[in-house]
Every structure is written in structure tokens, then in C-alpha cells.
Design an enzyme around this catalytic site. Structure first.
Site, PDB file in Angstrom:
ATOM      1  N   VAL A  66      11.257  -3.672  -8.164  1.00 25.87           N
ATOM      2  CA  VAL A  66      11.451  -3.443  -6.734  1.00 25.87           C
ATOM      3  C   VAL A  66      10.329  -4.107  -5.932  1.00 25.87           C
ATOM      4  CG1 VAL A  66      11.689  -1.701  -4.930  1.00 25.87           C
ATOM      5  CG2 VAL A  66      12.673  -1.298  -7.192  1.00 25.87           C
ATOM      6  N   ALA A  67       9.095  -3.885  -6.359  1.00 28.98           N
ATOM      7  CA  ALA A  67       7.972  -4.454  -5.625  1.00 28.98           C
ATOM      8  C   ALA A  67       6.761  -4.546  -6.540  1.00 28.98           C
ATOM      9  CB  ALA A  67       7.636  -3.600  -4.402  1.00 28.98           C
ATOM     10  N   MET A  68       5.852  -5.452  -6.202  1.00 27.22           N
ATOM     11  CA  MET A  68       4.649  -5.633  -7.006  1.00 27.22           C
ATOM     12  C   MET A  68       3.462  -5.797  -6.068  1.00 27.22           C
ATOM     13  SD  MET A  68       3.226  -5.865  -9.939  1.00 27.22           S
ATOM     14  CE  MET A  68       1.467  -6.094 -10.114  1.00 27.22           C
ATOM     15  N   GLU A  69       2.418  -5.046  -6.368  1.00 27.22           N
ATOM     16  CA  GLU A  69       1.270  -4.919  -5.451  1.00 27.22           C
ATOM     17  C   GLU A  69       0.308  -6.099  -5.544  1.00 27.22           C
ATOM     18  OE1 GLU A  69       1.937  -3.035  -8.089  1.00 27.22           O
ATOM     19  OE2 GLU A  69       0.168  -2.518  -9.260  1.00 27.22           O
ATOM     20  N   ASN A  70       0.798  -7.311  -5.604  1.00 30.30           N
ATOM     21  CA  ASN A  70      -0.120  -8.444  -5.693  1.00 30.30           C
ATOM     22  C   ASN A  70      -1.061  -8.431  -4.484  1.00 30.30           C
ATOM     23  OD1 ASN A  70       1.020  -9.501  -8.121  1.00 30.30           O
ATOM     24  ND2 ASN A  70       2.779 -10.150  -6.915  1.00 30.30           N
ATOM     25  N   HIS A  77       3.783   2.573  -0.805  1.00 34.20           N
ATOM     26  CA  HIS A  77       3.254   2.665  -2.181  1.00 34.20           C
ATOM     27  C   HIS A  77       2.430   1.420  -2.525  1.00 34.20           C
ATOM     28  CE1 HIS A  77       3.233   3.874  -6.436  1.00 34.20           C
ATOM     29  NE2 HIS A  77       3.368   2.575  -6.685  1.00 34.20           N
ATOM     30  N   GLU A  78       2.953   0.254  -2.188  1.00 35.83           N
ATOM     31  CA  GLU A  78       2.226  -0.989  -2.496  1.00 35.83           C
ATOM     32  C   GLU A  78       0.930  -1.069  -1.685  1.00 35.83           C
ATOM     33  OE1 GLU A  78       3.369  -2.420  -5.112  1.00 35.83           O
ATOM     34  OE2 GLU A  78       5.127  -1.140  -4.971  1.00 35.83           O
ATOM     35  N   HIS A 123      -1.725   0.840  -3.334  1.00 34.24           N
ATOM     36  CA  HIS A 123      -2.337   0.131  -4.455  1.00 34.24           C
ATOM     37  C   HIS A 123      -3.541  -0.711  -4.023  1.00 34.24           C
ATOM     38  CE1 HIS A 123      -0.127   1.021  -8.067  1.00 34.24           C
ATOM     39  NE2 HIS A 123       1.044   0.717  -7.551  1.00 34.24           N
TER      40      HIS A 123
END
Ligand code: ZN
Length: 717
Positions: A311-315, A338-339, A342
Site C-alpha cells: 500500500v505504501a512505503m515510508e521512503n 502512518h508513513e 515513520h
């Protein structure tokens, strides 16, 4: 852009200065005192890394890459600035991957003789099914304390970190696109290095692309030379390997706040801006009030096509998020918050090994809920939490109380892919433990101060659970015995399997959750309720999370009598049809699990429209498990050209493998390095099959529970 200049340095694992004692948060600035030493610990092990990272300090990483869309290849080199930290080290071992073709390796030792680089010999050995071991013989000039510069020239073929999309797989369908996804152990197929969260370094990158392609990376600075078609990036804060990320394609941007910008394909940009305009800065501001300054400068987002596997990635500086989530506003809100969380928990302070992923996910989930409580109130946050904790207990019923994947600290056997053990426990049991620590402290605001000081203490480092607990006990000396409370021992929290030992009070959400439960009981009575009894329930006025909670709980009660399904369909089908995909897919799962044929056209229409993993895999799983398998095959044949090859392979496995075995739907879903596990949105199938036996180690459990474990997780890595 906020200026956060740091001396490039490596911060290797968790062996840092001891936590402060007697520290208290004194207003926004805080004040602290120094502390005595903490007990010495053994060396940190990361069984998921083949590298000998403990023998070196990684000062800096540089990538120089050329992207060739025609042949789907990245080629170039990486430069590692390393300092040996032990005498007599003759070999450098890096994490690599069979899909990386190594062309040559050389070494420069600045200030030691000839300026010309020295060519080095190397050997690639097998490691696991998710990586290889690159063994490099070091020159005699490599000495402790002296920088050596290792350059590895290489090209990539088709590794698990790199997702090449043909134009028809993008939203605009006119230009190709490529993105990388490093979490957990994929980036060793992007560049060779120390692919462990224990090692952090700054990085720079030079990326050459064809005209018309925009490149973005998880970096704090970037520039573009149109003449040379070269993008340059610099990440000025130390990050672990898995947070180095790249996307390149036809991307445009619009500012949505003073330090946030949305990137997307042109056809998506207006919608993305409309959904997020102003919100990102608001959420950042709330988070800063709670946890201290945002440390990454930029907080941009890039929306990716439905092929994005999670769904999503906290890069850092640039969250990657799937465009499919845009239509589900409440889920978009939760996922972006949420991201953002992070940025403090996971990116600034990172779990030193994959065995303690909860340190990132549990704390980020707690922080996310503190942000939504401040921004949207306790009732909304409790409702969202209830949805997730429901899912946690559903997962637990499937896995059994003794399943080792339900431990916060999971022990990996060598060879187990860490990604395969990421599950709801990582998020929600981790969240419950953090909520328990907050409860012990007795004052949520005081606990916010603790978290703020935890970030301040450990920022840009990697930690183990003991670091957090030591810091907690020193911060709250009056709680020095809290870890020993019978039945709630910290050790039991960390290494025990089964449900959380404590759950936060969600009664503040009662006004939102009670009507949901009442409606479930009406419909679950075994017969269709009267029209009169339904009058007080106006679903068109409900929030997405209320309807999701209702449908999840009705899914738990499936199969339902056909007359109940007919009445549900009459009452709600058209309402659900006008709502977002998160609602629709749950209703369609009810349709499939109850073999309710009148609604089958809606299942077809949904699977023709949606091509993301999170909206296809759960529905195909259910179709294959029931009597509608031939429908699934037919829909797959009609739509497969529009699916990413990795998703196509997953669906083929679901549809065509193990046909003659009495497989459960979730057991059919397998994952490999080419098919990263989905973090999808749906509840797993009901427990109509034998539960996997509890095993002594996670490795044994992983093979049978991977898919089950991953299916509820809507928030990403
Ligand atoms: Zn997360």
C-alpha cells in the site's frame, strides 16, 4: 527545505551511548542529564545479511546509474567509502543477488601510494533464495582507521527490488515507469552493499535517463541537468540500505504544503492534490508537537500505479503510495499519517534486525494513532483501532495461540525471508505493547514526552528492544519493577506467542462502534431482520471504517443463510456499489463466500476494473476456495494482459497450482522473491481448514502461514 546537515558517518547497529537517567521532558525544549554505562551486550547478529558489516564503518554510499527502459536494465557502479574497524581484515563480504551481474571491482586507498585504482578479485557465493554473498579480497593497504573506496561496477537484470512497468501498466498508459522497493531485504538486487537495518549511511546518486523521464529518490536534495539528462541526489542523513528508493517515469508535481509536494502521473495529479492539499502539513505539525522536529526536511509523496506491491512505503523524504488508495479517503488518511509517523519511528530510529520489526511498526502505529487522536478525535481513532484489533484476533484464530509468528521478537532460522514473517502482530501487538507502556506511565502526554526524548536520544541509529526498554525504565525510575508484573512481564510481551497481554480501552469509540455491533447482531440472528428494525441504521451516514467493521464482522459470520444474503443485497448492494473499493471488496467477498450468484456480475466488474494486488488476490483466493473457481479462471484470462507479471504469477499459482490437493485458499498463495508478499486489505478466509501446527521456530511456520499472516495488513512496511 529544513537544513539538517550532519557529518556523513556510519552508525552501525545498536551499541550506542547508554540511555539517559532521570530525564524528563521539560516543555518543548526538554532537558537531560547524563547517565552511567549500561550493561555490555554481545555482538549484533543479522542472519538475513551475508555481509561482514561489523568489520567496517560505512562512511558513505554513492550510486551512479543509467536506466535503460528498452531492455529494462540499470547499469553503472556503486562506491562504498569504508573504514575497517578491526585489524587483519582481508575480505569484504557484501550482500548481493543472483540478478546482479558484477563486471569489475576496484579499490582506492586515498593517500596510500598510487592514485590509480587497484583491481580486486571477487567471488559470488550462494546465500539464500533472496540473496547472494559477494566476497571481495582486500588489498594489503586496507588498515583499521584508514578509508578505502570500493567501486563495484554492475548491471541489474530482473531482481526483486526493481519493478519495470510497460506503458500499459501505468495509469496514463503512454510511458514506461520503474520503481524500487527495498523493504526488507530486496535492495541487495538494486546495489551490492550492507543490506541490513543495523548499518546506516548517507548516500548520493547520479542517475542518467532518456529525455522526458523524471527521476525521484528518497533523498533530501536533488538537481537536474537538462543538457546531460542527469539527475543528482543527496541524502544528508544516514539511512539503512532498505530506505534507498528510486522511481522514474512520466511524473509531475504540485505543492500541497510548505515542505510537501505530491508527485504522480499527469492523469492522477489533480485528484491527488485535491485529496491531500493542506493535510500533509497539518499532520506534520501535529506530529512535531507530539514527537519533536521532523528530521527529513521534505515530506513528499509519489503515487504509483496499481502494480506497486504494497500500500505504501515510508521512503524518507518521499513516501511511495499506491494510487488505488486515492478513492478511499479514510484509508488514504490513515496510510499517509502512518508513513509520516515513520519519519520518527522506523526511519529516524530503526530496528537493528528484522527480528524486531515491531520496533518500527508498533511504534509507528502508536504514533499514527496519537496523531489521528489529536487531529480527528479519540472516537475516530478508537474506531480505526477496533477494525485492526478485530483483524488481529481473526488472524490469531487462524494461526493458533502458539504460533511463533505471533511473537514480537521472532527468531529467524537462516534462509527465512524476513518479509515473509511480517504480519499484523508486527503492527498491532507491537502497538498494544507501546500502549501498555503508555498505560504504565499513567499520562499519555508524559508518554509523548518520553517518545520525543527517545527519538532525540537514538535518532539516526538502529536499536534493539532492550534499548527502548532500558530507556523507558531509566526515564521512569518509579516503574523500575514494571517489567516484572506477573502475567505482564516485558519478557513475556516480547518472546511470548499469542494475543497481546493488554489492549487499550476503546470505549471512547463506542458511539461509532456500538451501532455497528448492533447491526451485526440483527443480521446475524439467522434470519433477515424486519424493515422496521433497520430503520435506525442509516449506512449512508456511516464512515468508511464503520461500514468496513460491519462487513468484516459479517464476513466472520459467513456463510449466511441465502435469504439473509438476499436481504443484505436488497438493502445495501447499491449503497456499497457507490462507495470506495475498500467497502466494495468486502461486500464482494461476502458474495463469493456465500456463493450468492445474483451479485456475480459485480465481482466480474470489480476484477476487470482493479489490477492491484490488494484488490485482486483476496477475491481470487475466495473464488478459488468456493464453487466459483471457473469464473475466476475466466476473469483471469480476460484481464491478465493488464496485470503486472509478478501479480500474474501469483494469480496463476492461486488458480492453477496444487489443483489436486485439498488446499486452503490462503495456502495457495505463495510468495517468492519475485512475488513479494502482498500487504492487502482484507480479512483472511474463515477457519474452515485445519490450523497450521505450532512449531518451534519461525522458519517452519513461515512456509504455511506466510500468506495468512500478510493478508490483513493495510498499512505498509
Ligand atoms: Zn509501517
Amino acid at each position: 527545505m529544513a537544513e539538517l546537515h550532519q557529518t556523513p558517518t556510519s552508525l552501525c547497529c545498536c551499541r550506542k551511548s547508554p540511555p539517559v537517567s532521570g530525564t524528563r521532558c521539560a516543555g518543548a525544549s526538554g532537558s537531560r542529564t547524563s547517565a552511567g554505562p549500561s550493561a555490555p551486550r554481545g555482538p549484533l547478529l543479522d542472519v538475513a545479511s551475508a555481509s561482514n558489516f561489523r568489520c567496517f564503518q560505512l562512511r558513505h554510499l554513492h550510486l551512479d546509474l543509467r536506466l535503460n527502459f528498452a531492455v529494462k536494465e540499470m547499469s553503472g557502479w556503486t562506491v562504498l567509502d569504508l573504514v575497517p574497524v578491526q585489524p587483519g581484515i582481508q575480505t569484504l563480504v557484501l550482500d548481493s543477488h543472483p540478478s546482479l551481474l558484477i563486471h569489475s571491482i576496484d579499490c582506492k586507498v586515498p593517500g596510500a601510494g598510487p592514485e590509480e585504482p587497484v583491481s580486486l578479485t571477487y567471488r559470488v557465493d550462494p546465500f539464500t533464495d533472496y540473496g547472494a554473498s559477494l566476497n571481495i579480497s582486500l588489498p594489503a593497504a586496507a588498515k583499521p582507521g584508514r578509508v578505502i573506496q570500493i567501486t563495484v561496477r554492475y548491471s541489474t537484470t530482473d531482481g526483486p527490488a526493481i519493478w519495470w512497468l510497460d506503458p500499459e501498466l501505468t495509469c496514463g498508459q503512454t510511458r514506461p515507469l520503474v520503481f524500487t522497493q527495498g523493504h526488507s531485504v530486496c535492495n541487495r538486487s538494486f546495489f551490492p552493499g550492507f543490506d541490513t537495518p543495523a548499518v546506516k549511511s548517507t548516500y548520493t546518486a547520479t542517475v542518467r535517463v532518456p529525455d522526458g523521464v523524471t527521476v525521484l529518490m528518497s533523498a533530501s536534495r536533488s538537481s537536474y541537468s537538462k543538457q546531460d539528462r542527469v539527475f543528482q541526489f543527496s541524502m544528508e542523513q544516514p539511512v539503512p540500505s532498505y530506505l534507498v528508493a528510486l522511481v522514474a517515469g512520466e511524473l509531475q508535481h504540485a505543492d500541497v504544503g510548505p515542505r510537501s509536494r505530491v508527485w504522480a502521473e499527469p492523469c492522477l495529479l489533480a485528484c491527488a492534490v485535491k485529496k491531500l492539499g493542506g493535510s500533509v502539513e497539518r499532520w506534520l505539525g501535529v506530529a512535531e508537537e507530539l514527537f519533536g522536529p521532523y528530521l527529513w526536511g521534505r515530506c513528499d509523496l509519489v503515487f504509483l500505479p496499481p502494480s506497486f506491491p504494497i500500500v505504501a512505503m515510508e521512503n524518507p523524504c518521499l513516501t511511495f503510495i499506491i494510487a488505488s488508495i486515492l478513492e478511499s479517503s479514510e484509508f488514504l488518511l490513515i496510510d499517509v499519517v502512518h508513513e509520516i509517523a515513520h519519519g520518527w519511528f522506523g526511519n529516524a530510529v530503526t530496528n537493528a534486525t528484522w527480528e524486531e520489526m515491531w520496533l518500527s511498526e508498533g511504534l509507528a502505529t502508536y504514533a499514527q494513532r496519537r496523531i489521528t487522536t489529536e487531529a480527528y478525535g479519540e472516537a475516530f481513532t478508537c474506531l480505526e483501532t477496533a477494525v485492526r484489533l478485530d483483524a488481529l484476533h481473526r488472524q490469531l484464530r487462524l494461526l493458533g495461540d502458539n504460533n511463533p509468528v505471533s511473537r514480537l521478537q521472532v527468531k529467524f532460522e537462516p534462509g527465512v525471508n524476513p518479509s515473509s514473517l511480517m504480519n499484523l502482530f508486527t503492527y498491532e501487538k507491537g502497538f498494544c505493547f507501546v500502549a501498555y507502556l503508555s498505560e504504565l506511565c499513567g499520562d499519555v502526554r508524559r508518554f509523548d514526552c518520553f517518545l520525543r526524548d527517545y527519538i532525540s536520544e537514538f535518532k539516526f541509529q538502529s536499536v534493539v528492544a532492550l534499548d527502548l526498554i532500558d530507556f523507558f525504565l531509566r526515564y521512569f525510575p518509579e516503574l523500575k519493577d514494571a517489567g516484572q508484573r506477573e502475567g505482564l512481564e516485558f519478557e513475556r510481551w516480547l518472546s511470548g506467542s499469542g494475543p497481546p497481554l493488554f489492549q487499550p480501552d476503546l470505549s471512547a469509540g463506542g458511539a461509532l462502534t456500538a451501532p455497528v455491533q448492533q447491526l451485526c447482531e440483527l443480521w446475524g440472528a439467522g434470519h433477515a431482520p424486519t424493515a422496521h428494525s433497520l430503520l435506525t441504521f442509516d449506512l449512508s451516514a456511516w464512515s468508511t471504517f464503520q461500514i468496513v467493521l460491519f462487513l468484516d464482522r459479517m464476513l466472520d459470520r459467513s456463510p449466511l443463510p441465502q435469504d439473509v444474503m438476499s436481504s443484505l443485497s436488497v438493502c445495501y448492494s447499491s449503497v456499497f456499489d457507490g462507495l470506495n473499493a475498500e467497502v466494495q471488496i468486502r461486500w464482494l467477498q461476502m458474495v463469493v463466500r456465500n456463493s450468492f450468484y445474483p451479485e456475480l456480475p459485480r465481482v466480474r466488474a470489480f476484477l476487470h476494473k482493479h489490477t492491484s494486488r490488494m484488490y485482486t488476490v483476496p477475491l481470487y483466493d475466495d473464488l478459488v476456495a468456493g464453487v466459483m473457481k471457473c469464473v475466476a479462471v475466466e476473469i483471469f484470462n480476460q484481464t491478465q494482459r493488464r496485470l503486472h507479471p509478478n501479480l500474474r504469477r501469483t494469480l496463476q499459482q492461486i488458480l492453477f497450482q496444487n489443483q489436486n490437493q485439498n488446499q486452503t485458499p490462503t495456502q495457495n498463495q505463495t510468495s517468492s522473491t519475485q512475488n513479494p508478499p502482498a500487504l492487502s486489505v482484507l480479512s483472511p478466509s474463515p477457519p474452515t481448514f485445519p490450523l497450521p501446527a505450532a512449531t518451534a521456530t519461525a522458519s517452519a511456520a513461515a512456509a504455511t502461514t506466510t500468506a495468512i499472516a500478510l493478508r490483513d495488513v493495510n498499512v505498509s512496511a
